[in-house]
Structures are given as structure tokens and as C-alpha cells.
Design a protein around this motif. Structure first.
Motif, PDB file in Angstrom:
ATOM      1  N   SER A 139       0.834  -1.198   0.000  1.00  0.00           N
ATOM      2  CA  SER A 139       0.000   0.000   0.000  1.00  0.00           C
ATOM      3  C   SER A 139       0.867   1.245   0.000  1.00  0.00           C
ATOM      4  N   HIS A 140       0.289   2.344  -0.463  1.00  0.00           N
ATOM      5  CA  HIS A 140       0.916   3.662  -0.327  1.00  0.00           C
ATOM      6  C   HIS A 140       0.319   4.418   0.865  1.00  0.00           C
ATOM      7  N   HIS A 141      -0.648   3.804   1.543  1.00  0.00           N
ATOM      8  CA  HIS A 141      -1.236   4.420   2.741  1.00  0.00           C
ATOM      9  C   HIS A 141      -0.374   4.031   3.941  1.00  0.00           C
ATOM     10  N   LEU A 142       0.634   4.817   4.222  1.00  0.00           N
ATOM     11  CA  LEU A 142       1.610   4.441   5.243  1.00  0.00           C
ATOM     12  C   LEU A 142       1.047   4.521   6.660  1.00  0.00           C
ATOM     13  N   ASN A 143       0.125   5.422   6.917  1.00  0.00           N
ATOM     14  CA  ASN A 143      -0.508   5.463   8.237  1.00  0.00           C
ATOM     15  C   ASN A 143      -1.307   4.191   8.488  1.00  0.00           C
ATOM     16  N   GLU A 144      -1.984   3.734   7.442  1.00  0.00           N
ATOM     17  CA  GLU A 144      -2.719   2.479   7.539  1.00  0.00           C
ATOM     18  C   GLU A 144      -1.767   1.315   7.784  1.00  0.00           C
ATOM     19  N   ALA A 145      -0.657   1.280   7.047  1.00  0.00           N
ATOM     20  CA  ALA A 145       0.332   0.209   7.206  1.00  0.00           C
ATOM     21  C   ALA A 145       0.916   0.203   8.618  1.00  0.00           C
ATOM     22  N   GLU A 146       1.156   1.381   9.157  1.00  0.00           N
ATOM     23  CA  GLU A 146       1.740   1.499  10.499  1.00  0.00           C
ATOM     24  C   GLU A 146       0.857   0.839  11.550  1.00  0.00           C
ATOM     25  N   ASN A 147      -0.447   0.984  11.390  1.00  0.00           N
ATOM     26  CA  ASN A 147      -1.384   0.441  12.370  1.00  0.00           C
ATOM     27  C   ASN A 147      -1.796  -0.998  12.079  1.00  0.00           C
ATOM     28  N   PHE A 148      -1.683  -1.402  10.822  1.00  0.00           N
ATOM     29  CA  PHE A 148      -2.206  -2.698  10.393  1.00  0.00           C
ATOM     30  C   PHE A 148      -1.161  -3.810  10.411  1.00  0.00           C
ATOM     31  N   CYS A 149       0.090  -3.480  10.067  1.00  0.00           N
ATOM     32  CA  CYS A 149       1.109  -4.509   9.848  1.00  0.00           C
ATOM     33  C   CYS A 149       1.851  -4.866  11.134  1.00  0.00           C
ATOM     34  N   SER A 150       2.125  -6.152  11.296  1.00  0.00           N
ATOM     35  CA  SER A 150       2.945  -6.605  12.419  1.00  0.00           C
ATOM     36  C   SER A 150       4.429  -6.387  12.126  1.00  0.00           C
ATOM     37  N   ARG A 151       4.789  -6.424  10.825  1.00  0.00           N
ATOM     38  CA  ARG A 151       6.178  -6.168  10.427  1.00  0.00           C
ATOM     39  C   ARG A 151       6.170  -5.571   9.030  1.00  0.00           C
ATOM     40  N   VAL A 152       7.206  -4.794   8.724  1.00  0.00           N
ATOM     41  CA  VAL A 152       7.264  -4.054   7.464  1.00  0.00           C
ATOM     42  C   VAL A 152       8.643  -4.207   6.836  1.00  0.00           C
ATOM     43  N   GLY A 153       8.656  -4.351   5.521  1.00  0.00           N
ATOM     44  CA  GLY A 153       9.898  -4.278   4.760  1.00  0.00           C
ATOM     45  C   GLY A 153       9.759  -3.202   3.705  1.00  0.00           C
ATOM     46  N   ILE A 154      10.730  -2.317   3.625  1.00  0.00           N
ATOM     47  CA  ILE A 154      10.729  -1.272   2.594  1.00  0.00           C
ATOM     48  C   ILE A 154      11.756  -1.638   1.547  1.00  0.00           C
ATOM     49  N   ILE A 155      11.337  -1.659   0.280  1.00  0.00           N
ATOM     50  CA  ILE A 155      12.270  -1.939  -0.803  1.00  0.00           C
ATOM     51  C   ILE A 155      12.367  -0.729  -1.713  1.00  0.00           C
ATOM     52  N   ASP A 156      13.546  -0.566  -2.305  1.00  0.00           N
ATOM     53  CA  ASP A 156      13.787   0.522  -3.241  1.00  0.00           C
ATOM     54  C   ASP A 156      14.869   0.078  -4.211  1.00  0.00           C
ATOM     55  N   HIS A 157      14.666   0.399  -5.480  1.00  0.00           N
ATOM     56  CA  HIS A 157      15.594  -0.007  -6.538  1.00  0.00           C
ATOM     57  C   HIS A 157      15.860  -1.515  -6.487  1.00  0.00           C
ATOM     58  N   GLY A 158      14.808  -2.272  -6.161  1.00  0.00           N
ATOM     59  CA  GLY A 158      14.899  -3.723  -6.188  1.00  0.00           C
ATOM     60  C   GLY A 158      15.595  -4.366  -5.015  1.00  0.00           C
ATOM     61  N   LYS A 159      15.932  -3.561  -3.983  1.00  0.00           N
ATOM     62  CA  LYS A 159      16.639  -4.101  -2.826  1.00  0.00           C
ATOM     63  C   LYS A 159      15.867  -3.809  -1.542  1.00  0.00           C
ATOM     64  N   LEU A 160      15.971  -4.703  -0.587  1.00  0.00           N
ATOM     65  CA  LEU A 160      15.375  -4.492   0.726  1.00  0.00           C
ATOM     66  C   LEU A 160      16.265  -3.540   1.516  1.00  0.00           C
ATOM     67  N   ILE A 161      15.722  -2.387   1.905  1.00  0.00           N
ATOM     68  CA  ILE A 161      16.566  -1.388   2.567  1.00  0.00           C
ATOM     69  C   ILE A 161      16.302  -1.281   4.068  1.00  0.00           C
ATOM     70  N   CYS A 162      15.188  -1.836   4.551  1.00  0.00           N
ATOM     71  CA  CYS A 162      14.977  -1.911   5.998  1.00  0.00           C
ATOM     72  C   CYS A 162      13.889  -2.920   6.294  1.00  0.00           C
ATOM     73  N   LEU A 163      13.928  -3.437   7.526  1.00  0.00           N
ATOM     74  CA  LEU A 163      13.013  -4.504   7.918  1.00  0.00           C
ATOM     75  C   LEU A 163      12.789  -4.438   9.426  1.00  0.00           C
ATOM     76  N   GLY A 164      11.546  -4.521   9.860  1.00  0.00           N
ATOM     77  CA  GLY A 164      11.263  -4.524  11.287  1.00  0.00           C
ATOM     78  C   GLY A 164       9.813  -4.195  11.568  1.00  0.00           C
ATOM     79  N   THR A 165       9.449  -4.140  12.830  1.00  0.00           N
ATOM     80  CA  THR A 165       8.100  -3.703  13.187  1.00  0.00           C
ATOM     81  C   THR A 165       8.001  -2.201  12.924  1.00  0.00           C
ATOM     82  N   PRO A 166       6.801  -1.682  12.675  1.00  0.00           N
ATOM     83  CA  PRO A 166       6.674  -0.231  12.500  1.00  0.00           C
ATOM     84  C   PRO A 166       7.289   0.552  13.661  1.00  0.00           C
TER      85      PRO A 166
END
Length: 247
Positions: free
Chosen positions: A191-218
Motif C-alpha cells: 500500500s501507499h497508505h503508510l498510516n494504515e500500514a503502520e497500524n495494520f502490519c505486524s512487520r514491514v519491509g521497505i524496498i527501493d531499486h529492487g533491494k530491501l533497505i529496511c526490515l522490522g516492526t513499525p
């Protein structure tokens, strides 16, 4: 539930890799948010995991099954809810759901009752025999969701499940997904709704340029980014504010 190792994808005639040596583990029972700017590789990764396209290199398993040797079994394990409505507008909501469910071998009185149950839960029972073309965007979004999970998949892939819907529809959808997750369904959510993701997801991974750049709980990601108070601020700090238009 999902183990990804050194996964890469380069499309024909493309200058750059859409995914590059990506490693990721998603645990059973998670609500995992896969976030990133436009063109970051999210859709490519989801398409590979769903068996729609083949990776250039690397491997992955879902529930211990390798994608190369268990392709048909993997399709039975997963459900997909695309961003675009995957519904037939000239059919009713009930007819759409009956058709998609029958593709998974669902049939009989228990299947009919299941369709009615899910339509009622998502506030659509009175519209079961109305044609989809008469539905509002929020109503279509809810039918789209049911179509992707009628067969009770172990893993459910959601691409922007609440985009373009009213607040009431959004609330019903999120509550329904939380209930599914509490009953054991692992959810992969983009999703592009980051406020929603912050409240909904137990864990998040952000990718950019095809690579995982961070991983963890919100909470972890916010705490680790100096000055950040919300996931959106973490996202912008890591991916920048430059527009990501592409064609």
C-alpha cells in the motif's frame, strides 16, 4: 511461511534489475507490509511469488514448497486480491463469487452458505443478486476481497486493498482482514497508505531499486530513524522526496 533467497529479476530489454539479490523471510501468521516507491520492485516481487512471472535467478519457498517443483500446489495455498477489480461487471456479486470459488473446486450447499456468510460480514448481503456494474467502488473492493480468499488460502496477497474507498468500507475491510489473520492466514500487504500500514502490519519491509533497505516492526523502524514519529517519515528519510514517475 515464505523464504526468499537471492531473488533477482531483469525484464527483457531493461537496463536495470527490477529485483536484485533479495533475501527475505516472512513468518507464518504475520501481517507483512511490503512498502516502497513507484517502480521499487513491489509488484515484480508479488508477481513472482504468485507464479505470474519467473525470476531471472534465485529461489523461494512457500510453506516449504519450492516454486520450481510444486507450482500447482503453491497456487492452491495462496490467494490474490489485485488492485484492479478482477470481477465480471455483467454478473451479480453472488455469480462472480460462485464462479471464482468453483475454480478452486468449491461446490455444494456449504459453498453457497460460505458465499452468503462473507457477503453478510462485509455488508453486501442485500446486494448479493445485483450486478457488479451497479456497485460503488467500495462495494466492488469488498467483493474483490472475498473472491481472493473464498478458498481460505494459507497466504493472502493484497495489493492496495483499500485504495479509493470510503472510510466505512476501509474500516470493514481492515477489520475483516484482521479476523482472517487471527484465524491463521498470513497476509502480504502492499500500500501507499503508510498510516494504515503502520497500524495494520505486524512487520514491514521497505524496498527501493529492487533491494530491501529496511526490515522490522513499525515501532522499531520509527525508533531507529532519528526524529521520526511516524512510518511515513521513516519512508521519506530512506527513499527520498524525489518523484518516482515512470512509464
Amino acid at each position: 511461511m515464505i523464504q526468499i533467497e537471492q531473488l533477482s529479476k531483469k525484464y527483457k530489454d531493461a537496463e536495470h534489475f527490477s529485483l536484485l539479490d533479495l533475501d527475505l523471510k516472512i513468518n507464518s501468521g504475520e501481517i507483512f507490509g511490503l512498502l516502497g516507491p513507484n517502480g521499487a520492485g513491489k509488484t515484480t516481487l508479488i508477481s513472482i511469488l504468485c507464479g505470474l512471472i519467473k525470476p531471472t535467478s534465485g529461489t523461494f519457498t512457500i510453506d516449504g514448497l519450492d516454486f520450481k517443483s510444486h507450482k500447482n500446489q503453491l497456487k492452491q495455498l495462496i490467494g490474490i486480491v489485485p488492485q484492479e477489480y478482477a470481477l465480471y461487471p455483467s454478473l451479480t456479486a453472488y455469480e462472480n463469487l460462485y464462479y471464482f470459488g468453483s475454480m478452486f473446486g468449491l461446490k455444494g450447499p456449504s459453498f453457497n452458505a460460505l458465499i452468503e456468510e462473507y457477503l453478510d460480514i462485509l455488508g453486501l448481503g442485500q446486494f448479493a443478486h445485483k450486478k457488479i456494474k451497479a456497485f460503488s467502488g467500495g462495494m466492488k473492493r469488498r467483493v474483490n476481497l472475498i473472491a481472493g480468499m473464498l478458498h481460505r488460502p494459507k497466504v493472502l496477497f493484497l495489493d492496495e486493498p483499500t485504495v479509493g474507498v470510503d472510510v466505512q468500507s476501509k474500516t470493514v475491510i481492515i477489520d475483516f482482514l484482521k479476523e482472517l489473520n487471527s484465524n491463521g492466514t498470513t497476509i502480504i500487504y502492499t500500500s501507499h497508505h503508510l498510516n494504515e500500514a503502520e497500524n495494520f502490519c505486524s512487520r514491514v519491509g521497505i524496498i527501493d531499486h529492487g533491494k530491501l533497505i529496511c526490515l522490522g516492526t513499525p515501532k522499531e523502524l520509527i525508533q531507529n530513524e532519528q526524529g521520526a514519529q511516524h512510518l511515513e517519515e521513516v519512508f521519506l528519510a530512506l527513499t527520498g522526496k524525489a518523484l518516482r514517475d515512470y512509464a
